[in-house]
Design a protein around this motif. Sequence first.
Motif, mmCIF file in Angstrom:
data_model
loop_
_atom_site.group_PDB
_atom_site.id
_atom_site.type_symbol
_atom_site.label_atom_id
_atom_site.label_comp_id
_atom_site.label_asym_id
_atom_site.label_seq_id
_atom_site.Cartn_x
_atom_site.Cartn_y
_atom_site.Cartn_z
ATOM 1 N N TRP A 189 17.277 63.135 -3.374
ATOM 2 C CA TRP A 189 18.127 64.294 -3.215
ATOM 3 C C TRP A 189 18.715 64.444 -1.904
ATOM 4 O O TRP A 189 19.796 64.956 -1.808
ATOM 5 C CB TRP A 189 17.102 65.424 -3.403
ATOM 6 C CG TRP A 189 17.738 66.721 -3.698
ATOM 7 C CD1 TRP A 189 18.694 67.256 -3.293
ATOM 8 C CD2 TRP A 189 16.862 67.728 -4.667
ATOM 9 N NE1 TRP A 189 18.797 68.575 -3.776
ATOM 10 C CE2 TRP A 189 17.708 68.801 -4.749
ATOM 11 C CE3 TRP A 189 15.779 67.803 -5.525
ATOM 12 C CZ2 TRP A 189 17.242 69.974 -5.480
ATOM 13 C CZ3 TRP A 189 15.330 69.039 -6.014
ATOM 14 C CH2 TRP A 189 16.086 69.854 -6.121
ATOM 15 N N SER A 194 18.867 61.988 0.613
ATOM 16 C CA SER A 194 19.549 60.818 1.172
ATOM 17 C C SER A 194 18.606 60.375 2.461
ATOM 18 O O SER A 194 19.427 59.925 3.414
ATOM 19 C CB SER A 194 20.923 60.813 1.475
ATOM 20 O OG SER A 194 21.440 59.524 1.381
ATOM 21 N N ARG A 235 18.330 55.957 -1.955
ATOM 22 C CA ARG A 235 19.458 56.192 -1.223
ATOM 23 C C ARG A 235 20.965 56.039 -1.804
ATOM 24 O O ARG A 235 21.610 56.671 -1.770
ATOM 25 C CB ARG A 235 19.375 55.952 0.007
ATOM 26 C CG ARG A 235 20.142 56.319 1.256
ATOM 27 C CD ARG A 235 19.555 55.829 2.716
ATOM 28 N NE ARG A 235 20.470 55.764 3.592
ATOM 29 C CZ ARG A 235 20.979 56.374 4.338
ATOM 30 N NH1 ARG A 235 20.616 57.789 4.133
ATOM 31 N NH2 ARG A 235 21.905 56.263 5.355
ATOM 32 N N ASN A 274 21.589 58.508 -4.485
ATOM 33 C CA ASN A 274 22.015 59.477 -3.759
ATOM 34 C C ASN A 274 23.517 59.458 -3.555
ATOM 35 O O ASN A 274 24.455 60.561 -3.894
ATOM 36 C CB ASN A 274 21.131 60.048 -2.672
ATOM 37 C CG ASN A 274 21.889 61.073 -2.024
ATOM 38 O OD1 ASN A 274 22.893 60.885 -0.875
ATOM 39 N ND2 ASN A 274 21.579 62.419 -2.321
ATOM 40 N N TYR A 297 20.681 68.715 -8.915
ATOM 41 C CA TYR A 297 19.203 68.163 -9.159
ATOM 42 C C TYR A 297 18.461 69.282 -9.533
ATOM 43 O O TYR A 297 17.508 68.962 -10.433
ATOM 44 C CB TYR A 297 18.819 67.941 -7.668
ATOM 45 C CG TYR A 297 19.173 66.528 -7.181
ATOM 46 C CD1 TYR A 297 19.011 65.254 -7.797
ATOM 47 C CD2 TYR A 297 20.283 66.256 -6.065
ATOM 48 C CE1 TYR A 297 19.320 64.001 -7.360
ATOM 49 C CE2 TYR A 297 20.823 65.226 -5.621
ATOM 50 C CZ TYR A 297 20.203 63.851 -6.343
ATOM 51 O OH TYR A 297 20.870 62.615 -6.163
#
Length: 350
Positions: A186, A188, A286, A289, A338
């Motif tokens: 969410w 990163s 990551r 993301n 999210y």
Amino acid sequence: MANITKLPSGNYRARVFLGRDVNGKQIYKSFTADKEWKVLKAVEEYLEGGKEEVEKALYERNMTVGQAIDGYIELKRNVLAPSTIMSYERIRKTRLKSLMNVKVENLESVIFQRAINEDSTHYSFKSIKEAKSLILTALKLYGFRPDITVTLPPKTNNIKSLPTAETIISIVKNSSVELPCLLAMWLSLRMSEVRGLKFKDVQDGVLYIQRAKVYFDCQDFEREVTKTQKSTRALRLPAYLLDLINSVPHSSDNDYIVPDSYKALSDRFKRLMNANGIEMRFHDLRHLNASVMLMLGIPDKYAMERGGWSTPSVLKSVYQHTFSDERKLVDKRIDDYYNSLIVDTTVDTK
């Protein structure tokens, strides 16, 4: 860095590391005086004004490429992160090994290229590039600048198919790794940043990423700095993540938000993914993301701010305040996405 000892005579002796000879024996230059401050002054003057003497001493001893790297590592040991030093030592031990006993004065492009060709069968472009960079940087420190022109192996693009964010959330929700996974996917965050977070880093709904807990050579190293200057950043915490953080038991603001060891967190995440037929690393969260931000049309400038990436060749410097009106809209767009996944998720996996 000089090592100072008091001799039986009462005098003080300091030794400055210069490098290693062809047999691997360490080479030092010694200074002796009746007062410690005199020794320190002599060392300081030597290091400030005796560079040519150092270069000459090393050159006269037929310094090899390996010795230059050893000397560089020792000179940087107290100013670079332990993980960086250990990575240099690993490069020294394993990469371009046929160059390590070559005398600096004999180093030329043909010899360098042969070593690269040998390593290209089992090392990637990145690994060989790192080794080349370390060698040339070490030689430059001692005043050697060989005219080297070589060709590195081609880059390989490993295209990896990642699951959707919705799939990952459905798997990690209510599990023991939900918080670290969402921090990575969410907001990163790198794993080292996730593990470096402390409760004192949460202030008024803002998460300050200013520390990293790096795992290297089976050890944890806490760094009060992040990977790069741009990695030190502030992120507004969505309510869902803030609630998860507040639910973690702790006795002090200095406690870690995610106290798990690197291995424990990695293993739990891997087991959970494997159980659901997914093969991915924690770090891939990551990457996921970044894919989400691209899908949502987030401008690169704000994606870089949130993720703490440094690519000055692509993006101009960020002049606006971190929480400008434009950035708030970006944060809201990502949080809304999210949050919609969290609400829609019905599968609870532990």
